[in-house]
Design a protein around this motif. Structure first.
Motif, PDB file in Angstrom:
ATOM      1  N   SER A  61      26.596  -0.885  -8.676  1.00 13.31           N
ATOM      2  CA  SER A  61      25.879  -2.006  -8.083  1.00 13.31           C
ATOM      3  C   SER A  61      24.495  -1.561  -7.639  1.00 13.31           C
ATOM      4  CB  SER A  61      26.657  -2.543  -6.876  1.00 13.31           C
ATOM      5  OG  SER A  61      25.902  -3.514  -6.173  1.00 13.31           O
ATOM      6  N   PRO A  62      23.452  -2.327  -7.953  1.00 20.42           N
ATOM      7  CA  PRO A  62      22.125  -2.001  -7.442  1.00 20.42           C
ATOM      8  C   PRO A  62      22.152  -1.944  -5.913  1.00 20.42           C
ATOM      9  CG  PRO A  62      21.984  -3.708  -9.116  1.00 20.42           C
ATOM     10  CD  PRO A  62      23.442  -3.544  -8.796  1.00 20.42           C
ATOM     11  N   GLY A  63      21.333  -1.079  -5.372  1.00 13.81           N
ATOM     12  CA  GLY A  63      21.289  -0.937  -3.923  1.00 13.81           C
ATOM     13  C   GLY A  63      21.922   0.341  -3.443  1.00 13.81           C
ATOM     14  N   TRP A  64      22.748   0.969  -4.309  1.00 13.74           N
ATOM     15  CA  TRP A  64      23.397   2.214  -3.933  1.00 13.74           C
ATOM     16  C   TRP A  64      22.819   3.373  -4.735  1.00 13.74           C
ATOM     17  CZ3 TRP A  64      25.192   1.368   0.480  1.00 13.74           C
ATOM     18  CH2 TRP A  64      25.795   0.149   0.793  1.00 13.74           C
ATOM     19  N   GLU A 118      15.335  10.386 -21.949  1.00  9.42           N
ATOM     20  CA  GLU A 118      14.802   9.443 -22.938  1.00  9.42           C
ATOM     21  C   GLU A 118      15.934   8.699 -23.648  1.00  9.42           C
ATOM     22  OE1 GLU A 118      11.170  10.900 -25.164  1.00  9.42           O
ATOM     23  OE2 GLU A 118      11.827  12.810 -24.269  1.00  9.42           O
ATOM     24  N   ALA A 119      16.922   8.292 -22.860  1.00  9.86           N
ATOM     25  CA  ALA A 119      18.050   7.514 -23.364  1.00  9.86           C
ATOM     26  C   ALA A 119      17.880   6.047 -22.993  1.00  9.86           C
ATOM     27  CB  ALA A 119      19.361   8.057 -22.787  1.00  9.86           C
ATOM     28  N   THR A 120      18.652   5.186 -23.640  1.00  9.93           N
ATOM     29  CA  THR A 120      18.664   3.756 -23.340  1.00  9.93           C
ATOM     30  C   THR A 120      19.642   3.480 -22.202  1.00  9.93           C
ATOM     31  OG1 THR A 120      18.140   3.138 -25.617  1.00  9.93           O
ATOM     32  CG2 THR A 120      19.216   1.461 -24.257  1.00  9.93           C
ATOM     33  N   VAL A 121      19.201   2.699 -21.232  1.00  6.34           N
ATOM     34  CA  VAL A 121      20.083   2.225 -20.163  1.00  6.34           C
ATOM     35  C   VAL A 121      20.712   0.915 -20.627  1.00  6.34           C
ATOM     36  CG1 VAL A 121      20.199   1.362 -17.798  1.00  6.34           C
ATOM     37  CG2 VAL A 121      18.705   3.295 -18.350  1.00  6.34           C
ATOM     38  N   PHE A 122      22.037   0.902 -20.742  1.00  4.44           N
ATOM     39  CA  PHE A 122      22.749  -0.320 -21.104  1.00  4.44           C
ATOM     40  C   PHE A 122      23.452  -0.862 -19.864  1.00  4.44           C
ATOM     41  CE2 PHE A 122      26.813  -2.318 -22.592  1.00  4.44           C
ATOM     42  CZ  PHE A 122      26.237  -3.481 -23.094  1.00  4.44           C
ATOM     43  N   VAL A 123      23.274  -2.145 -19.598  1.00  6.30           N
ATOM     44  CA  VAL A 123      23.858  -2.785 -18.421  1.00  6.30           C
ATOM     45  C   VAL A 123      24.831  -3.867 -18.863  1.00  6.30           C
ATOM     46  CG1 VAL A 123      23.391  -4.145 -16.347  1.00  6.30           C
ATOM     47  CG2 VAL A 123      21.801  -2.338 -17.033  1.00  6.30           C
ATOM     48  N   HIS A 124      26.038  -3.805 -18.329  1.00  5.00           N
ATOM     49  CA  HIS A 124      27.048  -4.832 -18.583  1.00  5.00           C
ATOM     50  C   HIS A 124      27.223  -5.631 -17.294  1.00  5.00           C
ATOM     51  CE1 HIS A 124      30.722  -6.725 -20.125  1.00  5.00           C
ATOM     52  NE2 HIS A 124      31.311  -6.407 -18.982  1.00  5.00           N
ATOM     53  N   ASN A 125      26.654  -6.835 -17.268  1.00  8.28           N
ATOM     54  CA  ASN A 125      26.729  -7.663 -16.066  1.00  8.28           C
ATOM     55  C   ASN A 125      28.029  -8.461 -16.042  1.00  8.28           C
ATOM     56  OD1 ASN A 125      24.629  -7.202 -14.326  1.00  8.28           O
ATOM     57  ND2 ASN A 125      23.217  -8.604 -15.347  1.00  8.28           N
ATOM     58  N   ARG A 173       0.826  -1.194   0.000  1.00  2.93           N
ATOM     59  CA  ARG A 173       0.000   0.000   0.000  1.00  2.93           C
ATOM     60  C   ARG A 173       0.869   1.256   0.000  1.00  2.93           C
ATOM     61  NH1 ARG A 173      -2.966  -3.318  -1.286  1.00  2.93           N
ATOM     62  NH2 ARG A 173      -4.929  -4.035  -0.335  1.00  2.93           N
ATOM     63  N   ALA A 174       0.255   2.399  -0.275  1.00  2.00           N
ATOM     64  CA  ALA A 174       0.958   3.678  -0.235  1.00  2.00           C
ATOM     65  C   ALA A 174       1.580   3.874   1.143  1.00  2.00           C
ATOM     66  CB  ALA A 174       0.001   4.820  -0.545  1.00  2.00           C
ATOM     67  N   GLY A 175       2.854   4.270   1.151  1.00  2.00           N
ATOM     68  CA  GLY A 175       3.554   4.489   2.410  1.00  2.00           C
ATOM     69  C   GLY A 175       4.242   3.271   2.959  1.00  2.00           C
ATOM     70  N   ASP A 176       3.895   2.069   2.471  1.00  2.00           N
ATOM     71  CA  ASP A 176       4.580   0.856   2.926  1.00  2.00           C
ATOM     72  C   ASP A 176       6.036   0.886   2.500  1.00  2.00           C
ATOM     73  OD1 ASP A 176       2.242  -0.075   3.988  1.00  2.00           O
ATOM     74  OD2 ASP A 176       2.022  -1.793   2.625  1.00  2.00           O
ATOM     75  N   ARG A 177       6.898   0.362   3.337  1.00  2.00           N
ATOM     76  CA  ARG A 177       8.319   0.318   3.029  1.00  2.00           C
ATOM     77  C   ARG A 177       8.708  -1.078   2.538  1.00  2.00           C
ATOM     78  NH1 ARG A 177      11.062   4.036   7.829  1.00  2.00           N
ATOM     79  NH2 ARG A 177       9.804   5.908   7.395  1.00  2.00           N
ATOM     80  N   VAL A 178       9.427  -1.095   1.422  1.00  2.00           N
ATOM     81  CA  VAL A 178       9.757  -2.351   0.753  1.00  2.00           C
ATOM     82  C   VAL A 178      11.267  -2.452   0.557  1.00  2.00           C
ATOM     83  CG1 VAL A 178       9.286  -3.828  -1.239  1.00  2.00           C
ATOM     84  CG2 VAL A 178       7.575  -2.128  -0.526  1.00  2.00           C
ATOM     85  N   VAL A 179      11.882  -3.452   1.161  1.00  2.00           N
ATOM     86  CA  VAL A 179      13.293  -3.726   0.881  1.00  2.00           C
ATOM     87  C   VAL A 179      13.382  -4.429  -0.464  1.00  2.00           C
ATOM     88  CG1 VAL A 179      15.336  -5.038   1.566  1.00  2.00           C
ATOM     89  CG2 VAL A 179      13.995  -3.860   3.306  1.00  2.00           C
ATOM     90  N   VAL A 180      14.138  -3.837  -1.400  1.00  2.00           N
ATOM     91  CA  VAL A 180      14.320  -4.432  -2.726  1.00  2.00           C
ATOM     92  C   VAL A 180      15.798  -4.797  -2.871  1.00  2.00           C
ATOM     93  CG1 VAL A 180      14.180  -4.086  -5.218  1.00  2.00           C
ATOM     94  CG2 VAL A 180      12.407  -3.141  -3.720  1.00  2.00           C
ATOM     95  N   MET A 181      16.069  -6.107  -2.984  1.00  2.00           N
ATOM     96  CA  MET A 181      17.447  -6.579  -3.099  1.00  2.00           C
ATOM     97  C   MET A 181      17.560  -7.467  -4.343  1.00  2.00           C
ATOM     98  SD  MET A 181      19.947  -8.306  -0.229  1.00  2.00           S
ATOM     99  CE  MET A 181      19.371 -10.011  -0.340  1.00  2.00           C
ATOM    100  N   LEU A 182      17.874  -6.809  -5.463  1.00  2.00           N
ATOM    101  CA  LEU A 182      17.986  -7.491  -6.742  1.00  2.00           C
ATOM    102  C   LEU A 182      19.290  -7.104  -7.407  1.00  2.00           C
ATOM    103  CD1 LEU A 182      14.362  -6.905  -8.122  1.00  2.00           C
ATOM    104  CD2 LEU A 182      15.257  -9.008  -7.084  1.00  2.00           C
ATOM    105  N   GLY A 183      19.720  -7.912  -8.375  1.00  2.00           N
ATOM    106  CA  GLY A 183      20.880  -7.574  -9.173  1.00  2.00           C
ATOM    107  C   GLY A 183      20.472  -6.711 -10.347  1.00  2.00           C
ATOM    108  N   ASN A 184      21.382  -6.557 -11.296  1.00  2.00           N
ATOM    109  CA  ASN A 184      21.079  -5.820 -12.525  1.00  2.00           C
ATOM    110  C   ASN A 184      20.248  -6.713 -13.431  1.00  2.00           C
ATOM    111  OD1 ASN A 184      22.107  -3.114 -12.569  1.00  2.00           O
ATOM    112  ND2 ASN A 184      24.180  -3.953 -12.499  1.00  2.00           N
ATOM    113  N   GLN A 185      18.962  -6.768 -13.167  1.00  2.00           N
ATOM    114  CA  GLN A 185      18.024  -7.614 -13.897  1.00  2.00           C
ATOM    115  C   GLN A 185      16.768  -6.818 -14.160  1.00  2.00           C
ATOM    116  OE1 GLN A 185      18.255  -9.920  -9.969  1.00  2.00           O
ATOM    117  NE2 GLN A 185      16.328 -10.673 -10.825  1.00  2.00           N
TER     118      GLN A 185
END
Length: 573
Positions: free
Chosen positions: A257-260, A275-282, A104-116
């Protein structure tokens, strides 16, 4: 959302409002991308009462837009690409599914993902729901995650399936969502594919509603919890877009790194503002040749990397990159002049420094088209008034603590430190946001970084900047990385001690130490010379910043690293 009556976002169809004001400010900066003076004088921050970047901006530019918004290259050579419109629809599905899971609005969500892809889908979905994201790097362990869940008051966690075990020891009554294979006791993110792709928000988004809670990297103390709003990062990063020099249609690569915070800076808000493309090199292990091959293949036009990556890159043959990027920038820590010159010779491109913090967007930078002074991090960006405060008197000075004038508060400044009014008041004292970083200003208004206020030290009553000494050491071909801290000395109170990581082909020992001491004597004033030296790996935060506090404490105790030797200048002349 911009009105009290919610609208569905199944198809594009923006109405006039904060999205239009945002676009006007964006277009002004694009039009003056190489005219710093005009940008400084004419830029005005959009200050809407209500604004939701995912709905009012991203969905507006994404509707029916088949251009690539996100391209991810994996280490095994496979690639995946996602259009703007696909991410709009997919984030709508994720938002609807998360709402069904109780977010819900205002809920806090820990998001721990890689570059995906799920990372970008979730970021947009959370914004649409007005949930508050607590980004976390997958490098974190159970103790760090317990701290984030407890202090962040997280109601939900969304993590890779392979990391769910880290939460076995994390107490709390929170919703558990796993991305990847099905995991017992966890909701499966893949089920979101069955949700509808038309999203209707459940209410307006106030501009000052919280959006992000960042735990700082903790180079000197327990991580602080930085709060940003639906405007401070989304709108604030217009200046980051300006510094990088991004244009519509660019392909932007950011090594982070995601998370920072830097990941949100340059892998989300700044490129999609343009309006640019995000390129990710994993990659799991850095490989300069593979990185440059990927840049050529993707047609990267702008490249941002932290100093650690730039220092590793110049150890390789930079000429392997056939089509260098038009723009190259560095942030996180100041970049040493020797690195800038090496890249300029190989690519014909000048790396431009930018300065900001988790607490802010880009404050000071070298934007495109402006003269770059060696060693300087540039001038204040549009929308920021920078004052240097004398650390003793608190008055403006030619050298002092970098502070932002809050009398006309820049949009790109945090709300404060969540749950810590004392620290917030200290950081915002006297009508300034105080960064804790020291700089000097020259007659042309260019600012040169001196160091963190707690890194600068005195030797024989002279003030010593570790950054200046580290830059001098990096001019020697033997040095890949260096950190300088004070070492106790009975005569001078303290003397500069260098911890050095050697470049490939060099071996630690008295011969290399003698060469580095000789180099120090040749390029530094007598009071700045390196007097002690140790070859050792540098302790770093998980975000890659050098933990000088750890080196200072170790040095003060007289401890050596890993049983190595300490070399003294007086013994190696």
């Amino acid at each position: 959302m911009t009105s009290s009556k919610p609208r569905a976002t199944g198809e594009s169809g923006a109405t006039p409002g904060p999205g239009a004001a945002f676009r006007a400010a964006r277009d002004f900066l694009l039009a003056h991308r190489e005219d710093w003076q005009a940008a400084r004088e004419g830029f005005v921050w959009p200050r809407p009462a209500e604004f939701n970047w995912a709905l009012d901006w991203f969905d507006t530019i994404a509707g029916g837009n088949d251009r690539t918004a996100l391209r991810i290259a994996e280490e095994d050579g496979t690639e995946a690409a996602y259009s703007f419109d696909a991410l709009r629809r997919r984030s709508n599905q994720v938002a609807n599914w998360l709402r069904e899971r109780g977010v819900r609005a205002g809920d806090r969500v820990v998001v721990m993902l890689g570059n995906q892809a799920e990372l970008w889908e979730t970021a947009l979905a959370a914004m649409k729901l007005r949930a508050v994201v607590i980004p976390a790097t997958p490098l974190l362990g159970t103790a760090d995650l317990a701290d984030r869940v407890e202090r962040g008051r997280a109601a939900h966690v969304l993590v890779r399936a392979g990391d769910t075990g880290k939460f076995d020891g994390v107490p709390g009554d929170y919703t558990r969502i796993a991305v990847g294979e099905r995991t017992d006791g966890w909701h499966c993110y893949a089920d979101s594919a069955h949700a509808g792709d038309t999203f209707t928000p459940d209410g307006p988004t106030r501009a000052d509603d919280p959006l992000l809670l960042y735990f700082t990297s903790g180079t000197t103390a327990r991580p602080k919890l930085v709060e940003h709003t639906h405007t401070s990062y989304p709108i604030g990063h217009l200046t980051t877009m300006y510094w990088i020099g991004l244009r519509p249609g660019d392909v932007h690569l950011n090594i982070s790194s995601p998370g920072w915070a830097k990941h949100a800076w340059s892998s989300l808000f700044a490129p999609w503002n343009a309006e640019a493309t995000v390129f990710v090199h994993n990659y799991t292990r850095f490989d300069a040749a593979r990185l440059m091959a990927g840049m050529d293949r993707a047609g990267v036009t702008s490249f941002c990397a932290p100093p650690t990556v730039w220092r590793m890159l110049i150890q390789a043959d930079l000429r392997a990159l056939r089509t260098p990027p038009r723009e190259a920038v560095a942030a996180g820590e100041p970049l040493n002049p020797e690195v800038i010159e090496t890249v300029r010779r190989a690519w014909g491109v000048t790396i431009r420094d930018g300065f900001g913090q988790t607490e802010t967007t880009v404050q000071i930078a070298n934007p495109p088209g402006q003269p770059v002074k060696t060693g300087s991090m540039g001038r204040p960006g549009p929308g920021f008034t920078v004052v240097l405060l004398d650390p003793v008197t608190g008055e403006p000075a030619g050298e002092g603590e970098i502070a932002l004038d809050l009398s006309d508060r820049p949009v790109g400044v945090m709300t404060g430190y969540a749950g810590d009014p004392g620290r917030t008041a200290e950081a915002m004292a006297g009508g300034y946001y105080r960064t804790g970083d020291i700089a000097s200003r020259d007659a042309d208004g260019y600012l040169t970084y001196v160091g963190r206020s707690d890194d600068v030290f005195k030797s024989s009553d002279y003030k010593v900047s570790p950054f200046e000494l580290e830059s001098a050491l990096l001019e020697h071909e033997a040095v890949a990385e260096a950190a300088v801290v004070p070492a106790p000395d009975p005569l001078r109170l303290s003397v500069p001690k260098a911890y050095v990581v050697l470049a490939e082909g060099w071996e630690p020992g008295p011969g290399t130490a003698k060469a580095l001491f000789a180099h120090s004597r040749a390029v530094l004033a007598p009071f700045k010379r390196i007097r002690r030296l140790e070859f050792a790996e540098l302790p770093k935060t998980v975000s890659g910043k050098i933990r000088r506090i750890e080196l200072r404490e170790r040095t003060a105790r007289g401890e050596l690293s890993g049983g190595g030797d300490e070399y003294r200048e007086e013994d190696h002349r």
